[in-house]
Enzyme design. Structure first.
Site, mmCIF file in Angstrom:
data_model
loop_
_atom_site.group_PDB
_atom_site.id
_atom_site.type_symbol
_atom_site.label_atom_id
_atom_site.label_comp_id
_atom_site.label_asym_id
_atom_site.label_seq_id
_atom_site.Cartn_x
_atom_site.Cartn_y
_atom_site.Cartn_z
ATOM 1 N N TYR A 8 24.878 46.020 25.840
ATOM 2 C CA TYR A 8 25.270 45.208 26.987
ATOM 3 C C TYR A 8 24.399 43.962 27.006
ATOM 4 C CZ TYR A 8 26.978 44.115 31.688
ATOM 5 O OH TYR A 8 27.565 43.506 32.768
ATOM 6 N N ARG A 14 27.163 45.879 34.548
ATOM 7 C CA ARG A 14 28.088 46.996 34.453
ATOM 8 C C ARG A 14 27.609 48.112 33.526
ATOM 9 N NH1 ARG A 14 31.903 46.196 37.591
ATOM 10 N NH2 ARG A 14 33.087 47.987 36.849
ATOM 11 N N TRP A 104 31.680 36.397 40.648
ATOM 12 C CA TRP A 104 30.652 35.988 39.684
ATOM 13 C C TRP A 104 31.009 34.680 38.995
ATOM 14 C CZ3 TRP A 104 26.560 38.573 40.692
ATOM 15 C CH2 TRP A 104 26.597 39.934 40.993
#
Length: 199
Positions: A8, A14, A104
């Site tokens: 990530y 997330r 976002w």
């Protein structure tokens, strides 16, 4: 070789729910973080050109909640019956529905503020009232043991608190749940030692 590699960006985002589950279960994993400047060159090699991705048993698993659910089953955090498992999934989905409303990618800062204000004035109170009522006098959101829904509430609380500090203060049961989750030794250690990021 570690059994899991979680890939990530260098942020909570997330992937943090999966990191919580792995930390809680004390499952060793490689926490591979991709810097934004390097992402364009890596992007074509990932499913749907998205992260997070979990590498496990020679295969890849994408989609953040699918990854977290897979790990939660490994860690015994899905509930103690078929009904509790479904209730846990429903709570996770309810939390996720609200996190998906965070703007976002909105570049207009005025519009972004309007959307965040609407989120915390309308959507978040409705969610918190539901969760507080659902929790009732219990220690955990589902049944008599912690599930990955409790962990996700802690993850969401941390992000929401950056956007609006004190947003959950009227909800005493949910705030106590935050303290309960955060005091679990292996999670407290993860939170203390994880890389620092705003989100």
């Amino acid at each position: 070789m570690l059994p899991y590699k979680l890939i990530y960006f260098n942020m909570r985002g997330r992937a943090e729910l999966s990191r919580y589950i792995l930390a809680y279960a004390e499952i060793p994993f490689q926490d591979q973080r991709v810097e934004w400047k390097d992402w364009p060159s890596f992007k074509p090699s990932f499913p749907l050109e998205q992260l997070p991705v979990l590498e496990v048993e020679g295969g890849e698993l994408n989609q953040s909640l699918a990854i977290a659910r897979f790990l939660a089953k490994e860690a015994g955090l899905t509930g103690n019956s078929r009904l509790e498992e479904a209730q846990t999934d429903a709570l996770v989905e309810s939390l996720n529905d609200v996190t998906l409303l965070i703007p976002w990618r909105e570049e207009d800062q005025g519009l972004k503020k309007q959307k965040i204000d609407k989120l915390f004035d309308c959507n978040v109170p409705k969610l918190l009232s539901f969760l507080e009522k659902h929790l009732g006098e219990r220690d955990w959101l589902v049944g008599d043991a912690m599930t990955w829904a409790d962990l996700y509430w802690h993850v969401c609380f941390t992000t929401f608190s950056v956007l609006r500090p004190g947003f959950a203060s009227p909800y005493l049961g949910l705030c106590a749940l935050i303290d309960r989750v955060g005091s679990i030794p292996q999670l407290a250690l993860w939170i203390q030692d994880r890389p620092d990021s705003e989100f």
